[in-house]
Design a protein around this motif. Structure first.
Motif, PDB file in Angstrom:
ATOM      1  N   THR A 111     -22.348 -37.560  15.050  1.00 30.62           N
ATOM      2  CA  THR A 111     -23.632 -37.991  15.465  1.00 30.62           C
ATOM      3  C   THR A 111     -24.492 -37.203  14.302  1.00 30.62           C
ATOM      4  O   THR A 111     -23.985 -36.273  13.717  1.00 30.62           O
ATOM      5  N   LEU A 122     -28.150 -45.164  16.315  1.00 29.05           N
ATOM      6  CA  LEU A 122     -28.046 -44.313  17.489  1.00 29.05           C
ATOM      7  C   LEU A 122     -29.294 -43.361  17.661  1.00 29.05           C
ATOM      8  O   LEU A 122     -29.501 -42.569  16.478  1.00 29.05           O
ATOM      9  N   VAL A 152     -30.113 -40.521  19.694  1.00 24.81           N
ATOM     10  CA  VAL A 152     -29.280 -39.415  20.993  1.00 24.81           C
ATOM     11  C   VAL A 152     -29.918 -39.082  21.863  1.00 24.81           C
ATOM     12  O   VAL A 152     -29.618 -38.499  22.966  1.00 24.81           O
ATOM     13  N   LYS A 207     -29.901 -41.821  26.650  1.00 25.18           N
ATOM     14  CA  LYS A 207     -28.674 -41.729  27.040  1.00 25.18           C
ATOM     15  C   LYS A 207     -27.958 -43.157  27.178  1.00 25.18           C
ATOM     16  O   LYS A 207     -26.884 -43.500  26.609  1.00 25.18           O
ATOM     17  N   CYS A 253     -26.217 -43.976  23.864  1.00 23.43           N
ATOM     18  CA  CYS A 253     -25.200 -42.875  23.503  1.00 23.43           C
ATOM     19  C   CYS A 253     -24.160 -43.510  24.390  1.00 23.43           C
ATOM     20  O   CYS A 253     -22.784 -43.679  23.642  1.00 23.43           O
ATOM     21  N   ASN A 256     -20.916 -33.307  17.553  1.00 28.63           N
ATOM     22  CA  ASN A 256     -22.326 -33.277  18.098  1.00 28.63           C
ATOM     23  C   ASN A 256     -23.408 -32.571  17.202  1.00 28.63           C
ATOM     24  O   ASN A 256     -23.577 -31.511  17.072  1.00 28.63           O
ATOM     25  N   TYR A 315     -25.877 -36.099  26.287  1.00 29.86           N
ATOM     26  CA  TYR A 315     -25.853 -37.232  26.540  1.00 29.86           C
ATOM     27  C   TYR A 315     -24.280 -37.822  25.836  1.00 29.86           C
ATOM     28  O   TYR A 315     -23.809 -38.630  26.602  1.00 29.86           O
ATOM     29  N   CYS A 316     -24.439 -37.151  24.425  1.00 29.04           N
ATOM     30  CA  CYS A 316     -23.066 -37.895  23.847  1.00 29.04           C
ATOM     31  C   CYS A 316     -21.684 -37.296  24.448  1.00 29.04           C
ATOM     32  O   CYS A 316     -20.808 -37.874  24.507  1.00 29.04           O
TER      33      CYS A 316
END
Length: 246
Positions: free
Chosen positions: A10, A60, A62, A65, A68, A87, A118-119
């Protein structure tokens, strides 16, 4: 071994995320990178593919949710697995608490804490199903050392460090999912550009004068942790510039 593994990064559009995506690709991973700046992600994809690697990129945020979940689902649809999650997405708009930059506090909490949660929540079920995986969380020296104007940022990074240790205890012995927390000192990235508090101008200038770490230095630390033998769980790596005292 990294070769053949599927890695998600990410915040892959610049800095540590960009460098990590390249480093993992060079080590043989298939790399999926997500970020809000999709134009830079396309440049990353092209660079990886021009070097003979495999990459996919996707916009994306983050803090959402659903995005993700959708990103991880797209990776699994393409490559049938998630082996490594980095992350990395994060913000550092330092400010003195008395200046009440509430919007910046909210954004840091959303990106630095919720984004990590979330990720991880999206990726871990796939790792658990395979009884294998590696989660790498980018914390900070600020997750250990508190300083003026960093109270909220430090709190978010303390949270990442604590979450990493809790995740390790829960998942490493039970599900064979290794967890690594990376805690960099001053790195030459775009983070300082997010500081809007004018009273911190001297701090920003001092950071620029220091011989800072490079994004590649952190990417190499991540590769070391992920590429370590299966019986070895590198839980924490703290990396400071030689010139950084605290």
């Amino acid at each position: 071994m990294i070769k053949g593994k599927v890695a998600i990064v990410t915040g892959g559009s610049s800095g540590i995320g960009y460098a990590t995506a390249l480093a993992l690709s060079r080590a043989g991973a298939r790399v999926a990178a997500g970020a809000r700046r999709t134009d830079r992600l396309e440049s990353l994809k092209k660079e990886i593919e021009n070097s003979g690697g495999e990459a996919m990129v996707q916009g994306l945020d983050v803090t959402k949710k659903a995005e993700c979940d959708a990103f991880v689902d797209a990776v699994v649809k393409k490559w049938s697995a998630v082996d490594i999650l980095v992350n990395n997405a994060g913000l550092m708009p330092l400010s003195f608490f008395k200046n009440m930059k509430v919007d910046e506090w909210d954004r840091m909490i959303d990106v630095n804490i919720k984004g990590v949660l979330y990720c991880t929540a999206a990726a871990v079920p796939h790792m658990m199903a395979n009884k294998s995986g590696h989660v790498v969380n980018i914390s900070s020296i600020a997750g250990r050392v508190v300083f003026p104007a960093g109270s909220v940022y430090c709190a978010t990074k303390h949270a990442v460090t604590a979450f990493s240790e809790g995740l390790r205890q829960e998942l490493s012995t039970r599900s064979n999912i290794r967890v690594t927390c990376i805690e960099p000192g001053v790195v030459d990235t775009e983070l300082n550009s997010t500081i809007t508090d004018a009273s911190l101008q001297k701090f920003v200038e001092a950071a620029k004068q220091m011989q800072a770490l490079h994004a590649d230095d952190i990417a190499n630390a991540i590769v070391f942790a992920v590429d370590s033998p299966a019986h070895m769980n590198v839980n924490e790596i703290m990396v400071r510039p030689t010139a950084q005292e605290r």
